[in-house]
Design a protein around this motif. Structure first.
Motif, short mmCIF file in Angstrom:
data_model
loop_
_atom_site.label_atom_id
_atom_site.label_comp_id
_atom_site.label_asym_id
_atom_site.label_seq_id
_atom_site.Cartn_x
_atom_site.Cartn_y
_atom_site.Cartn_z
N LEU A 199 0.85 -1.28 0.12
CA LEU A 199 0.06 0.10 0.10
C LEU A 199 0.95 1.23 -0.07
O LEU A 199 0.56 2.27 -0.72
CB LEU A 199 -0.91 -0.23 1.28
N ALA A 200 1.92 1.30 0.67
CA ALA A 200 2.76 2.42 0.81
C ALA A 200 3.88 2.64 -0.31
O ALA A 200 4.58 3.82 -0.11
CB ALA A 200 3.52 2.36 2.20
N SER A 201 3.94 1.56 -1.28
CA SER A 201 5.00 1.61 -2.03
C SER A 201 4.92 2.83 -2.95
O SER A 201 6.03 3.27 -3.40
CB SER A 201 5.07 0.41 -3.02
N ASP A 202 3.82 3.33 -3.21
CA ASP A 202 3.67 4.42 -4.29
C ASP A 202 3.26 5.73 -3.36
O ASP A 202 2.70 6.76 -4.04
CB ASP A 202 2.63 4.02 -5.44
N ILE A 203 3.48 5.66 -2.13
CA ILE A 203 3.03 6.94 -1.39
C ILE A 203 3.65 8.12 -1.81
O ILE A 203 3.14 9.29 -1.73
CB ILE A 203 3.05 6.69 0.23
N GLN A 204 5.17 8.26 -1.99
CA GLN A 204 5.96 9.22 -2.46
C GLN A 204 5.17 9.94 -3.78
O GLN A 204 5.13 11.25 -3.77
CB GLN A 204 7.40 9.10 -2.98
N LYS A 205 4.78 9.43 -4.76
CA LYS A 205 4.26 9.94 -5.85
C LYS A 205 2.45 10.06 -5.79
O LYS A 205 2.23 10.29 -6.71
CB LYS A 205 4.78 9.07 -7.14
N SER A 206 2.03 9.51 -4.86
CA SER A 206 0.55 9.62 -4.75
C SER A 206 -0.11 10.98 -4.59
O SER A 206 0.41 12.12 -4.14
CB SER A 206 0.03 9.02 -3.32
N ASP A 207 -1.30 11.21 -5.24
CA ASP A 207 -2.01 12.24 -5.24
C ASP A 207 -2.11 12.76 -3.78
O ASP A 207 -2.37 14.15 -3.58
CB ASP A 207 -3.14 12.20 -5.95
N GLU A 208 -2.46 12.11 -2.88
CA GLU A 208 -2.67 12.47 -1.50
C GLU A 208 -1.77 12.94 -0.77
O GLU A 208 -1.80 14.09 -0.08
CB GLU A 208 -3.05 11.04 -0.71
N LEU A 209 -0.39 12.56 -1.10
CA LEU A 209 0.91 13.19 -0.68
C LEU A 209 0.88 14.66 -1.05
O LEU A 209 1.37 15.63 -0.58
CB LEU A 209 1.98 12.34 -0.32
N LEU A 211 13.74 10.67 4.54
CA LEU A 211 14.46 9.26 4.83
C LEU A 211 13.87 8.02 3.89
O LEU A 211 14.14 7.15 4.06
CB LEU A 211 14.12 8.63 6.07
N GLY A 212 12.71 8.24 3.22
CA GLY A 212 12.00 7.36 2.52
C GLY A 212 11.18 6.29 3.11
O GLY A 212 11.15 5.08 2.73
N GLN A 213 10.78 6.75 4.53
CA GLN A 213 10.13 5.65 5.45
C GLN A 213 8.75 5.60 4.80
O GLN A 213 7.99 6.26 5.62
CB GLN A 213 10.60 6.00 6.72
N ASN A 214 8.52 4.98 3.80
CA ASN A 214 7.00 5.36 3.35
C ASN A 214 5.97 4.61 4.21
O ASN A 214 4.83 5.34 4.13
CB ASN A 214 7.06 4.45 1.91
N CYS A 215 6.04 3.63 4.80
CA CYS A 215 5.16 3.02 5.92
C CYS A 215 5.11 3.95 6.99
O CYS A 215 3.77 4.49 7.52
CB CYS A 215 5.59 1.89 6.56
N GLU A 216 6.17 4.52 7.63
CA GLU A 216 5.94 5.78 8.56
C GLU A 216 5.32 7.13 7.96
O GLU A 216 4.43 7.49 8.67
CB GLU A 216 7.44 6.17 9.18
N LEU A 217 5.46 7.20 6.85
CA LEU A 217 5.10 8.28 6.23
C LEU A 217 3.59 8.23 6.07
O LEU A 217 2.68 9.25 6.09
CB LEU A 217 5.89 8.53 4.67
N LEU A 218 3.18 7.02 5.60
CA LEU A 218 1.64 6.93 5.41
C LEU A 218 1.00 7.03 6.93
O LEU A 218 -0.07 7.58 6.84
CB LEU A 218 1.50 5.37 4.65
N ILE A 219 1.53 6.47 7.66
CA ILE A 219 0.70 6.54 9.02
C ILE A 219 0.70 7.96 9.44
O ILE A 219 -0.33 8.28 9.87
CB ILE A 219 1.50 5.48 10.08
N LYS A 220 1.79 8.72 9.43
CA LYS A 220 1.89 9.96 9.73
C LYS A 220 0.69 10.99 9.20
O LYS A 220 0.44 11.75 9.54
CB LYS A 220 3.39 10.41 9.74
#
Length: 534
Positions: free
Chosen positions: A50-60, A199-208
């Motif tokens: 789920l978090a693999s594309d968070i960096q490029k997601s529209d949400e972020l 840091l590219g911590q996508n899982c942490e990024l998603l939760i935060k």
């Protein structure tokens, strides 16, 4: 295989790694949590996937774009918080100083009165010095004890009134604390979010990111509450100081604390601009929306539409009829009811968003119908003929539900009830009477609650009510606009000749922008004012 890993362990099952995220519950989960606690959840996904594309997601991306605006809103809100807090602090300081000053006066007066007794007693000591010395000592002891008791009594009253002062506006203070706490937590979470992103911590990024978004919504709620919060006004009244010791001792109340109803707080008006027009006989005004002002023109048999902008307004359209319109009221966002007294009819007119007439429905007026107001899907209408007036409540099909024209003493309520409006909570009807120079407040059962009559109000016409239940009424022949409280107590003369007011007849209030519109006879201008609490 997924390339992202999240090494946080489950708080419920310490031996398990968190591998899933449930979008329905908005919670992360380990394998056991997923199998046991999310059996009925349909939207639970593998967290790294789920978090693999968070960096490029529209949400972020959208979140980052909106953070600047949120930061600006937070700063603006902090300024508003500081300003309102300063008002509260000043009120508390003034009330506290007044308490201390009055307490000192009470105690000083009390002591002085006793000193006068002592001085009078001293004059007699020359004749019976031996006996009086003993009596004087006893009196001093008695007076001292009474003074101690009296001072304790006054100080207790002082403490109680101070506590009441501090408790006032408690809700606002709690709201302020909650807002500041949320802002502080948001700042901390934002730092964590930015760190996880770097840091590219996508899982942490998603939760935060999920947490920050929830907190942003809470801040928007508190921001709106702060902007519309009412700072409770109050009056601190002190008792008169009686001239006798016994009266002071028997006095039970030294202070009184009276809260001022929001409608009784004086309003401050700031002139914004004039709406120029060429219509000679505007009977009433109506704010249809924050962008639209309606005016009924009796002589031209028309409704006039003005477009309202931030800094000015302009005439955009005129709708013609075959007979004269008078009173108007808003039924819904795009629908108004208009009285046509000479035809004894009421028309329901529906507009499009572009303020074009989509539909017109005619219902019976049941007589010379003039003023009109809408309340809970009913129409409240004023009537008069041969100096005998009445109020009728109609349903939306024009059927009379209630009618009243006499008070509890079987006397006529109104000679000429021109205009009326209803309170924001739809419990009271306010009626202006042209002939008797009065404003009457009555219930929807026709029971009179209050009547306002003042030498400085002559020939009252249209009324308006704001969100705090303050009533504004035009005095056509007194050349002013009065502000009344919800129970028709005079607050102040809001507008007069010094504001360029001459023969005001029509008035309307915009709750969205807190603006007051005033139209005058023989004038080609409608004056627009900003309204704020003193």
């Amino acid at each position: 295989m997924p390339q992202e890993f999240y090494f946080e362990k489950c708080s419920t099952h310490p031996g398990q790694l968190i591998k899933f995220y449930c979008s329905e519950c908005k919670k992360e989960a380990c394998k056991k949590c997923k199998d046991n606690g999310h059996v009925n959840c349909r939207d639970i996904a593998h967290l790294p996937t789920l978090a693999s594309d968070i960096q490029k997601s529209d949400e972020l991306i959208n979140f980052n774009k909106n953070m600047d605006q949120l930061s600006k809103d937070i700063k603006d809100t902090e300024k508003l918080l500081n300003a309102k807090s300063e008002v509260i602090k000043k009120q508390e300081e003034n009330a506290t100083d007044a308490c201390i000053e009055h307490s000192n006066k009470l105690i000083a007066t009390y002591k002085q009165q006793h000193q006068d007794l002592i001085d009078e007693f001293d004059k007699k000591m020359e004749e019976t010095i031996a006996r009086l010395k003993k009596e004087r000592l006893e009196l001093l002891q008695k007076v001292s004890e009474k003074e101690r008791q009296f001072e304790e009594k006054v100080r207790k009253a002082e403490t109680n009134i101070k506590e009441e002062v501090v408790k006032t506006n408690t809700n606002f203070k709690k709201l302020k604390f909650e807002h500041l706490n949320l802002v502080g937590n948001l700042k901390a979470l934002t730092v964590d979010l930015e760190q996880a992103q770097k840091l590219g911590q996508n899982c942490e990024l998603l939760i935060k990111l999920k947490l920050v978004k929830q907190m942003c919504k809470q801040i928007q709620v508190t921001t709106g509450q702060i902007q519309h919060s009412y700072i409770q006004q109050y009056k601190l009244l002190v008792s008169d100081i009686p001239p006798k010791v016994k009266s002071l001792e028997n006095q039970k109340r030294f202070f009184s604390f009276d809260k001022v109803h929001a409608s009784g707080v004086e309003r401050r008006l700031t002139f914004i601009f004039d709406i120029n027009h060429e219509f000679d006989c505007i009977t009433s005004l109506l704010v249809l929306s924050e962008h639209t002002l309606l005016a009924s023109d009796y002589d031209r048999c028309s409704l006039v539409i003005f477009s309202l902008e931030k800094s000015n307004a302009k005439y955009i359209k005129e709708i013609r009829f075959k007979t004269q319109p008078c009173g108007m009221t808003k039924v819904s966002d795009h629908k108004v009811a208009v009285t046509f007294p000479n035809k004894e009819k009421i028309r329901l007119i529906t507009f499009s968003e572009e303020i074009k007439v989509l539909d017109t429905t005619e219902i019976p007026g049941h007589g010379f119908c003039f003023g009109i107001a809408h309340s809970n899907n009913y129409l409240v209408v004023s009537y008069y003929k041969s100096f005998t007036g009445s109020i009728k409540i109609l349903n939306m099909l024009g059927k009379i539900v209630k009618s009243f024209n006499k008070d509890d003493n079987d006397q006529n309520l109104f000679p000429i009830p021109d205009f009326l409006t209803v309170s924001p909570d739809n419990t009271m009807i306010y009626v202006s009477d042209w002939s008797s120079n009065t404003v009457t407040c009555l219930t929807f059962d026709g029971k009179v609650k209050a009547i306002y009559k003042d030498d400085q109000l002559k020939r009252p016409q249209q009324l308006a009510v704001d969100e705090y239940e303050s009533v504004y009424v035009c005095g056509c022949h007194s050349n002013n606009v009065h502000q009344l409280s919800h129970d028709l107590t005079k607050v102040k003369i809001l507008l007069d000749n010094s504001h360029g007011i001459l023969r005001p007849t029509s008035i309307a209030y915009c709750r969205k922008h807190k603006r007051l519109f005033v139209r005058m006879d023989y004038s080609s201008k409608i004056k627009v004012f900003n309204v704020s609490l003193e």
